[in-house]
Design a protein around this motif. Sequence first.
Motif, PDB file in Angstrom:
ATOM      1  N   LYS A   1       0.831  -1.205   0.000  1.00 58.51           N
ATOM      2  CA  LYS A   1       0.000   0.000   0.000  1.00 58.51           C
ATOM      3  C   LYS A   1       0.865   1.255   0.000  1.00 58.51           C
ATOM      4  N   ARG A   2       1.911   1.215   0.811  1.00 57.06           N
ATOM      5  CA  ARG A   2       2.790   2.386   0.890  1.00 57.06           C
ATOM      6  C   ARG A   2       3.512   2.626  -0.425  1.00 57.06           C
ATOM      7  N   LEU A   3       3.992   1.548  -1.047  1.00 57.86           N
ATOM      8  CA  LEU A   3       4.696   1.692  -2.320  1.00 57.86           C
ATOM      9  C   LEU A   3       3.749   2.134  -3.441  1.00 57.86           C
ATOM     10  N   GLN A   4       2.540   1.611  -3.463  1.00 64.24           N
ATOM     11  CA  GLN A   4       1.587   1.982  -4.505  1.00 64.24           C
ATOM     12  C   GLN A   4       1.085   3.411  -4.315  1.00 64.24           C
ATOM     13  N   ARG A   5       0.986   3.828  -3.062  1.00 61.88           N
ATOM     14  CA  ARG A   5       0.598   5.224  -2.792  1.00 61.88           C
ATOM     15  C   ARG A   5       1.694   6.178  -3.263  1.00 61.88           C
ATOM     16  N   SER A   6       2.940   5.765  -3.041  1.00 59.20           N
ATOM     17  CA  SER A   6       4.059   6.579  -3.529  1.00 59.20           C
ATOM     18  C   SER A   6       4.080   6.623  -5.052  1.00 59.20           C
ATOM     19  N   LEU A   7       3.751   5.485  -5.693  1.00 59.98           N
ATOM     20  CA  LEU A   7       3.713   5.437  -7.146  1.00 59.98           C
ATOM     21  C   LEU A   7       2.651   6.371  -7.723  1.00 59.98           C
ATOM     22  N   SER A   8       1.509   6.433  -7.085  1.00 62.13           N
ATOM     23  CA  SER A   8       0.418   7.253  -7.610  1.00 62.13           C
ATOM     24  C   SER A   8       0.734   8.744  -7.582  1.00 62.13           C
ATOM     25  N   ARG A   9       1.703   9.146  -6.770  1.00 60.36           N
ATOM     26  CA  ARG A   9       2.053  10.570  -6.689  1.00 60.36           C
ATOM     27  C   ARG A   9       3.080  10.996  -7.733  1.00 60.36           C
ATOM     28  N   LYS A  10       3.683  10.013  -8.403  1.00 57.82           N
ATOM     29  CA  LYS A  10       4.720  10.336  -9.380  1.00 57.82           C
ATOM     30  C   LYS A  10       4.111  10.756 -10.710  1.00 57.82           C
ATOM     31  N   LYS A  11       4.792  11.662 -11.379  1.00 64.58           N
ATOM     32  CA  LYS A  11       4.327  12.170 -12.669  1.00 64.58           C
ATOM     33  C   LYS A  11       4.522  11.095 -13.736  1.00 64.58           C
ATOM     34  N   LYS A  12       3.492  10.912 -14.555  1.00 65.64           N
ATOM     35  CA  LYS A  12       3.556   9.894 -15.590  1.00 65.64           C
ATOM     36  C   LYS A  12       4.633  10.217 -16.616  1.00 65.64           C
TER      37      LYS A  12
ATOM     38  N   SER B   1       7.836  10.100 -16.010  1.00 67.20           N
ATOM     39  CA  SER B   1       9.073  10.559 -15.371  1.00 67.20           C
ATOM     40  C   SER B   1       9.935   9.370 -14.964  1.00 67.20           C
ATOM     41  N   ASN B   2      11.216   9.644 -14.719  1.00 68.55           N
ATOM     42  CA  ASN B   2      12.133   8.590 -14.273  1.00 68.55           C
ATOM     43  C   ASN B   2      11.786   8.104 -12.877  1.00 68.55           C
ATOM     44  N   ARG B   3      11.309   9.026 -12.039  1.00 66.74           N
ATOM     45  CA  ARG B   3      10.932   8.632 -10.675  1.00 66.74           C
ATOM     46  C   ARG B   3       9.757   7.648 -10.705  1.00 66.74           C
ATOM     47  N   ARG B   4       8.837   7.844 -11.640  1.00 63.68           N
ATOM     48  CA  ARG B   4       7.719   6.914 -11.735  1.00 63.68           C
ATOM     49  C   ARG B   4       8.204   5.534 -12.187  1.00 63.68           C
ATOM     50  N   LYS B   5       9.164   5.495 -13.109  1.00 62.66           N
ATOM     51  CA  LYS B   5       9.703   4.214 -13.552  1.00 62.66           C
ATOM     52  C   LYS B   5      10.361   3.473 -12.389  1.00 62.66           C
TER      53      LYS B   5
ATOM     54  N   ARG C   1       9.916  -0.726  -7.953  1.00 65.25           N
ATOM     55  CA  ARG C   1       9.841  -1.090  -6.533  1.00 65.25           C
ATOM     56  C   ARG C   1       8.570  -1.884  -6.243  1.00 65.25           C
ATOM     57  N   VAL C   2       7.451  -1.460  -6.826  1.00 69.48           N
ATOM     58  CA  VAL C   2       6.190  -2.175  -6.618  1.00 69.48           C
ATOM     59  C   VAL C   2       6.270  -3.577  -7.229  1.00 69.48           C
ATOM     60  N   ALA C   3       6.841  -3.678  -8.422  1.00 70.05           N
ATOM     61  CA  ALA C   3       6.957  -4.972  -9.088  1.00 70.05           C
ATOM     62  C   ALA C   3       7.847  -5.927  -8.294  1.00 70.05           C
TER      63      ALA C   3
END
Length: 410
Positions: A235-246, A248-252, A257-259
Amino acid sequence: MRTAYQYRLRPTSSQVALMSEWLELLRRQYNYRLGERFSWYEQNRCDINACPLICHLPELRENPDFYSQKRDLVNSKALFPEYQQIHSQVLQDCIGRVKKTFDRWLKGDCNGKRSGKPRFKGVNRYRSFTFPQVKQDCIQGKQINLPKIGWVKLIQHRPLPEGFKIKTATVSYKVDGWYVTLSLEDSSIPVLTPDIPNTENTTGIDLGLKSFLVDDSGKEEPIPQHYRKAEKRLKRLQRSLSRKKKGSNRRKKAVKRVAKAHLKVSNQRKDFHHKVANKLLSKGKHVAHEKLNIRGIARTRLAKSTQDAGWGQFLQILAIKAERAGLWTIAVNPSGTSQNCSGCGVKVPKTLQDRVHACPECGLTIDRDHDAAINIKYLAVGHSVNKAQETPDGLPGVTEKPTPDTSVSV
């Protein structure tokens, strides 16, 4: 005898770039060939109950079958020179995958089960390629020689069994790195003929969510619930993922991390299934289980717990290991296994919340799952308490012979 060994690869950066390019080119080839088949299917099919009396009949096209699409690979290499760097047999195997998935949709597999309509592979959805033929001495030291890729560092955590020949090599990409799966065969090993199931050489198991399984002797195997334990971190990792800009390198990085977290849960579950299957088969007995409708159960309110238990994967691993040990896995009709008394056969209605079986007729009082495991054992051997599910083979409840799955390393 056929088996599969999976090893981890440590390719160089140039080899990673080459294999990644292969996967992308093979993905495009797969989608193109699948599109050819869809186009032919739409132009040449006509529903009898929906065809108008006066309609335009288009000119029939030649069916793009396996061999015609393989012959057309010459044109693909002429139009797109980058395909020339891919090994020819790897390209042909890509065409074979298209044929297999399309045939399973229209005709079904060897058991008659039809799959859903094939889908086009999106970016990063084509993750493996296969060499149908490799040299027997391809592994030397800590390296493996892959055609047109070269020598790749290999972590050989266990040696290849003596007498086995390497049939195919499949290179696959996972979120934590690259792997090679070697399909091995030794035709000199005879096929073991199992004994006829009886009460002495058969173990009945009842799969559940309170305990992973309970056998007919009353022994329980605790359910680990790997996904439930990892849910908070996911949940914490997916919540962090949802805040990243589509884009972007940070989203990748967040996606990776989620995978990796999901892959860890998957690996833990598979390791647990292998250990439980080995423990059951170490007794040298056939294993009887319910023929569950797992997909149906996974659509109920127990969906998350059912998927976390992974009964389907466990039964597949159990069937493959049992065949190699000269044993059977016996699937029986689940109707009444948890309601009937294992002592006298009287039906004792119970709800899902009732966890104790108390028979008013014979006075038998045991755990509900233990009673079900005994009933499953009786059904498998054709006990008079219940009627076993008949199969075309003439043996009570014997499941179909499993087909080796190269993705399951044992």
